[in-house]
Design an enzyme around this catalytic site. Structure first.
Site, PDB file in Angstrom:
ATOM      1  N   GLU A  41       1.085  -1.232   0.109  1.00 36.33           N
ATOM      2  CA  GLU A  41      -0.118  -0.097   0.058  1.00 36.33           C
ATOM      3  C   GLU A  41       0.992   1.168  -0.146  1.00 36.33           C
ATOM      4  O   GLU A  41       2.125   1.413   0.206  1.00 36.33           O
ATOM      5  CB  GLU A  41      -0.800   0.022   1.272  1.00 36.33           C
ATOM      6  CG  GLU A  41      -1.713  -1.192   1.245  1.00 36.33           C
ATOM      7  CD  GLU A  41      -2.671  -1.438   2.488  1.00 36.33           C
ATOM      8  OE1 GLU A  41      -2.643  -0.749   3.605  1.00 36.33           O
ATOM      9  OE2 GLU A  41      -3.532  -2.192   2.428  1.00 36.33           O
ATOM     10  N   CYS A  50      -2.335  -5.058  -5.164  1.00 36.13           N
ATOM     11  CA  CYS A  50      -2.655  -6.455  -4.601  1.00 36.13           C
ATOM     12  C   CYS A  50      -1.596  -7.540  -4.792  1.00 36.13           C
ATOM     13  O   CYS A  50      -0.805  -7.413  -5.477  1.00 36.13           O
ATOM     14  CB  CYS A  50      -3.881  -6.995  -5.244  1.00 36.13           C
ATOM     15  SG  CYS A  50      -5.615  -5.888  -4.954  1.00 36.13           S
ATOM     16  N   GLU A  52      -2.069 -10.469  -5.451  1.00 41.77           N
ATOM     17  CA  GLU A  52      -2.084 -11.106  -6.944  1.00 41.77           C
ATOM     18  C   GLU A  52      -1.313 -10.553  -7.799  1.00 41.77           C
ATOM     19  O   GLU A  52      -0.609 -11.200  -8.640  1.00 41.77           O
ATOM     20  CB  GLU A  52      -3.535 -11.559  -7.026  1.00 41.77           C
ATOM     21  CG  GLU A  52      -4.359 -12.198  -6.394  1.00 41.77           C
ATOM     22  CD  GLU A  52      -5.130 -11.312  -5.093  1.00 41.77           C
ATOM     23  OE1 GLU A  52      -4.431 -10.309  -4.610  1.00 41.77           O
ATOM     24  OE2 GLU A  52      -6.067 -11.899  -4.649  1.00 41.77           O
TER      25      GLU A  52
HETATM   26  N1  THU Z   1      -6.127  -7.244  -1.086  1.00 38.34           N
HETATM   27  C1  THU Z   1      -5.289  -7.999  -1.938  1.00 38.34           C
HETATM   28  O1  THU Z   1      -4.028  -7.983  -1.923  1.00 38.34           O
HETATM   29  N2  THU Z   1      -5.662  -9.185  -2.431  1.00 38.34           N
HETATM   30  C2  THU Z   1      -7.161  -9.358  -2.582  1.00 38.34           C
HETATM   31  O2  THU Z   1      -7.552 -10.478  -2.961  1.00 38.34           O
HETATM   32  C3  THU Z   1      -7.911  -8.857  -1.653  1.00 38.34           C
HETATM   33  C4  THU Z   1      -7.520  -7.168  -1.296  1.00 38.34           C
HETATM   34  C5  THU Z   1      -5.483  -6.225  -0.509  1.00 38.34           C
HETATM   35  C6  THU Z   1      -5.450  -4.707  -1.117  1.00 38.34           C
HETATM   36  C7  THU Z   1      -5.259  -3.927   0.020  1.00 38.34           C
HETATM   37  O3  THU Z   1      -3.872  -3.767   0.440  1.00 38.34           O
HETATM   38  C8  THU Z   1      -5.923  -4.536   1.115  1.00 38.34           C
HETATM   39  O4  THU Z   1      -5.965  -5.922   0.680  1.00 38.34           O
HETATM   40  C9  THU Z   1      -7.394  -4.131   1.438  1.00 38.34           C
HETATM   41  O5  THU Z   1      -8.124  -4.079   0.413  1.00 38.34           O
END
Ligand code: THU
Length: 130
Positions: A41, A50, A52
């Site tokens: 973040e 994310c 993924e």
């Molecule tokens: N997030 C992921 O990295 N992958 C997911 O499948 C769902 C959400 C992260 C993005 C962000 O840093 C945090 O989770 C909250 O949304």
């Protein structure tokens, strides 16, 4: 190393000071190699990148473009599904029947396919008029 072990290990390194929600993802690519990623973040865009997307970037940077299997893990009450953008990113490199296993740190898991996650996916073929 299993996908679960790789995703669990990389999740520990997630940088999530805004959501406090750490996510780890691991991909087994066509070669059999495993690529992993965590969410990262930042203050301007607190949703960040994310896990993924991080794993996909690592795979592409290593010269691979075919996903054989995906696993995602987070400390959530139920297995957390990938966001819409990540579903499209996974579908770019994975066939419709590729398995995506969603796990919680408590040991719950849910196995879905890429088609389950993104029915009616927009693909390159939709841009070709014959
Ligand atoms: N997030 C992921 O990295 N992958 C997911 O499948 C769902 C959400 C992260 C993005 C962000 O840093 C945090 O989770 C909250 O949304």
């Amino acid at each position: 190393m299993t996908l679960l072990a790789a995703a669990t290990a990389v999740r520990d390194r997630a940088y999530a000071p805004y959501s406090r929600f750490k996510v780890g993802a691991a991909i087994r690519a066509a070669s059999g190699a495993i690529y992993s990623g965590c969410n990262v973040e930042n203050v301007a865009y607190p949703e960040g990148t994310c896990a993924e997307a991080g794993a996909i970037a690592a795979m592409v940077a290593a010269g691979e473009t075919v996903i054989a299997e995906v696993l995602v893990i987070a400390d959530s009450p139920a297995p957390v599904p990938p966001c819409g953008g990540c579903r499209q990113k996974i579908a770019e490199f994975a066939a419709q029947d590729v398995g995506v296993t969603l796990c919680t740190t408590d040991g719950a898991s849910l196995r879905m396919s890429v088609a389950d996650l993104l029915p009616g996916v927009f693909a390159a073929a939709h841009m070709v008029r014959t």
